[in-house]
Write an enzyme that holds these catalytic residues in place. Sequence first.
Site, PDB file in Angstrom:
ATOM      1  N   LYS A 146      64.411  37.081  24.452  1.00  0.00           N
ATOM      2  CA  LYS A 146      62.972  37.081  24.242  1.00  0.00           C
ATOM      3  C   LYS A 146      62.330  37.150  25.620  1.00  0.00           C
ATOM      4  O   LYS A 146      62.334  36.179  26.385  1.00  0.00           O
ATOM      5  CB  LYS A 146      62.538  35.817  23.499  1.00  0.00           C
ATOM      6  CG  LYS A 146      61.057  35.812  23.149  1.00  0.00           C
ATOM      7  CD  LYS A 146      60.757  34.684  22.172  1.00  0.00           C
ATOM      8  CE  LYS A 146      59.347  34.725  21.639  1.00  0.00           C
ATOM      9  NZ  LYS A 146      58.308  34.722  22.644  1.00  0.00           N
TER      10      LYS A 146
ATOM     11  N   CYS B 110      64.515  15.673  66.723  1.00  0.00           N
ATOM     12  CA  CYS B 110      64.840  15.308  68.105  1.00  0.00           C
ATOM     13  C   CYS B 110      63.664  15.525  69.056  1.00  0.00           C
ATOM     14  O   CYS B 110      63.755  15.212  70.234  1.00  0.00           O
ATOM     15  CB  CYS B 110      66.058  16.098  68.580  1.00  0.00           C
ATOM     16  SG  CYS B 110      65.717  17.847  68.854  1.00  0.00           S
TER      17      CYS B 110
ATOM     18  N   SER C  52      53.523  38.259  15.435  1.00  0.00           N
ATOM     19  CA  SER C  52      54.130  37.283  16.327  1.00  0.00           C
ATOM     20  C   SER C  52      55.481  36.886  15.725  1.00  0.00           C
ATOM     21  O   SER C  52      55.943  37.533  14.776  1.00  0.00           O
ATOM     22  CB  SER C  52      53.196  36.094  16.437  1.00  0.00           C
ATOM     23  OG  SER C  52      53.691  35.204  17.383  1.00  0.00           O
TER      24      SER C  52
HETATM   25  S1  IVH Z   1      59.994  41.564  18.163  1.00  0.00           S
HETATM   26  C1  IVH Z   1      57.674  41.957  14.551  1.00  0.00           C
HETATM   27  N1  IVH Z   1      61.614  41.309  20.212  1.00  0.00           N
HETATM   28  O1  IVH Z   1      57.585  37.651  21.574  1.00  0.00           O
HETATM   29  C2  IVH Z   1      58.529  41.439  15.628  1.00  0.00           C
HETATM   30  N2  IVH Z   1      59.441  40.381  20.372  1.00  0.00           N
HETATM   31  O2  IVH Z   1      56.471  35.374  20.148  1.00  0.00           O
HETATM   32  C3  IVH Z   1      57.765  40.942  16.777  1.00  0.00           C
HETATM   33  N3  IVH Z   1      58.976  39.310  22.526  1.00  0.00           N
HETATM   34  O3  IVH Z   1      54.826  39.325  20.327  1.00  0.00           O
HETATM   35  C4  IVH Z   1      58.264  41.349  18.073  1.00  0.00           C
HETATM   36  N4  IVH Z   1      60.918  39.740  23.446  1.00  0.00           N
HETATM   37  O4  IVH Z   1      55.577  39.823  22.755  1.00  0.00           O
HETATM   38  C5  IVH Z   1      60.397  41.048  19.710  1.00  0.00           C
HETATM   39  N5  IVH Z   1      63.131  41.186  21.950  1.00  0.00           N
HETATM   40  C6  IVH Z   1      61.927  40.921  21.465  1.00  0.00           C
HETATM   41  C7  IVH Z   1      60.943  40.242  22.200  1.00  0.00           C
HETATM   42  C8  IVH Z   1      59.714  39.977  21.608  1.00  0.00           C
HETATM   43  C9  IVH Z   1      59.739  39.200  23.617  1.00  0.00           C
HETATM   44  C10 IVH Z   1      57.606  38.783  22.395  1.00  0.00           C
HETATM   45  C11 IVH Z   1      56.609  39.736  21.817  1.00  0.00           C
HETATM   46  C12 IVH Z   1      56.125  39.046  20.586  1.00  0.00           C
HETATM   47  C13 IVH Z   1      56.350  37.619  20.940  1.00  0.00           C
HETATM   48  C14 IVH Z   1      56.388  36.700  19.755  1.00  0.00           C
END
Ligand code: IVH
Length: 695
Positions: A118, A420, A85
């Site tokens: 993200k 109306c 995560s």
């Molecule tokens: S990198 C080891 N890049 O965010 C790095 N994650 O809150 C982990 N996510 O589990 C992932 N956009 O589902 C990465 N550009 C992005 C992302 C991304 C969305 C999500 C992904 C991850 C979660 C963590």
Amino acid sequence: MTTPAAVIMDAAAYAQAVEDAVKASAAYYAGGTSALDDDAYDRLVRGIAAWEAEHPDQVLPDSPTGKVAGGAVEGDVPHTVAMLSLDNVFSPEEFTAWTASLARRIGHDVERFSVEPKLDGLAVAARYAGGRLRQLITRGDGTAGEDVSHAIGTIEGLPETLAEPVTVEIRGEVLMTTAQFEHANEVRTAHGGQPFANPRGAAAGTLRAKERAYTVPMTFFGYGLLPRPSTETSLAARLGELAHSDLMVLTAAYGVNTTATTAVPGITADTVEQVLARVQEIAALRAELPFGIDGIVIKADLAADQQTAGSGSRAPRWAIAYKLPAVEKITRLLEVEWNVGRTGIIAPRAVLEPVEIDGATITYATLHNPADITRRDLRLGDHVMVHRAGDVIPRIEAPVAHLRTGDEQPIAFPGACPRCGAGIDTSEQRWRCENGRNCHLVAALSYAAGRDQLDIEGLGHTRVVQLVDAGLVADLADLFALTREQLLGLERMGATSTDNLLAAIAAAKGQPLSRVLCALGVRGTGRSMSRRIARHFATMDHIRAADAESMQQVEGIGTEKAPSIVSELAELAPLIDKLTAAGVNMTEPGATPPTSSDGNAGDYDEDAEHAAGPLDGMTVVVTGAMTGPLEKLSRNQMNELIEQAGGRSSSSVSKKTTLVVAGDNAGSKRTKAEDLGIRLATPDEFAALVADYLN
Ligand code: IVH
């Protein structure tokens, strides 16, 4: 920007908070129908973390702070490399502190960052062998996930065959774009299912549903590329050495979708300041994106920096999520109001239990049209997911179906015009009073007199009400027949105001056709569309002679809009005749009518559309406050000026932009122009460029 963490007072409250968070997280990862919205969940987890920091010996094993987030749904396919995560920051200060601690850890400043959106969906690992997509696995608890290979073929951007026969694992986010979400809910409710509350929940539910009578498309964005145990040694070694940004280039070259195809592509940045500027840019673009993002992910770009930093059990130390404020909250639908607009459209509006989203208190949301209410199966008393981003009017995404108590009531549709009492034309999706634009004459006239239309000073809302109540005007053209005596007979109208108003009305007769057209309030034609139509046809006679096909020659008018504009103009014919007879100008200065060989206004010579001007062929964006000779111009007037000088006006900066006029306090648009190397001009420089067109 950060909302305060939940306050936890004692061990019992702590245990309860952990239980609530675990439940919400389980629901979230299983189907996205948690009773807590993202913001409430974040606050709760931060409260839990704060309590744990004070009582490290009492931390419960299933606390959401300790384990890989999203560990609720266990899967049985082990991940070869854990799917981690991300830790969160919520402000520039927290981000700067994170970079400092990362620098301490690796012994030097991070050489280069990668910055990307993200994406608000769910993480999956796509396993390719010899270039063929073999298996798709959810994140699960991070160490093992669920096999969702049945979804292969329904996810755009995740090809079944790569451009090269490589054996790799591509990680990324599966989500639904706004359009895919709307479509999914339509299909789902048509099959008797409950609508999904938001795109994220829809993607989660759809991905995990094994046997369903229908398929709905989703979209994939790759953000990670790693070797499989069986990857060829030289490729594995190469992947281990490449920077994140290079891995993304390779992922795209394999044919997999990445953020590079979006308005917010991943970029690299050398300094903290550059990262923060990019965070602002992405945040500014968020409302316009066709998919949801909930933050920005910042990674140390170089493989060496990542390796030195290493990972904790929950999250890597070389990456962080900069969370943006939540744009979605759950609240209740209290009532539906039906309002008649200036063209006679009867639009439903949701009255909500007030809810704060990103600093604004939201009490109303648009509901589009009656069919939309039916399609979403909305009921009074429903908990609803409300979405608000930027300055866009808040909208209800869907009811949160599992929070229903059974006491919800159906939404009653009006049987007669609520204003109306006339009948309602329900033949189109948007219902309309049978009295059309005469139903809400005050709104139609106030709009027509507005600054960006006929610009009649002294004819504000109150004055319009007076004129209509006194029976002096029954349509727009009647304004031009008003006499001095009639106006003097009105309350609070002295000789000076009367003369001023008469002069303003007389001056309005000379407004360009584009503004007259806009004042008419043809549905589907706002300010910029009116200008385009007026410049294209040059005279009202040419506009009225146009059939749907010729109407489509105007940029931005497609097969749907063209016939409705044509029929609306036919409806307005008596009014247009009356305006012409009153001496209102019906030509567009500087525009040339389309030439035609067969009498059809459709064929015309592109170059003849306008005389050459200093901005010929240029796409111009205006941002910030104008000064000098341009100070008094509204944005609409700036756009008119640009178009009169031969250019095209736009509100967003892209590669197609040729000039950005940046005034005081210009923000992200200016930065973006600089990044893209687009020519910038100060208001004074621009004024000099278009001096011939300024009056
Ligand atoms: S990198 C080891 N890049 O965010 C790095 N994650 O809150 C982990 N996510 O589990 C992932 N956009 O589902 C990465 N550009 C992005 C992302 C991304 C969305 C999500 C992904 C991850 C979660 C963590």
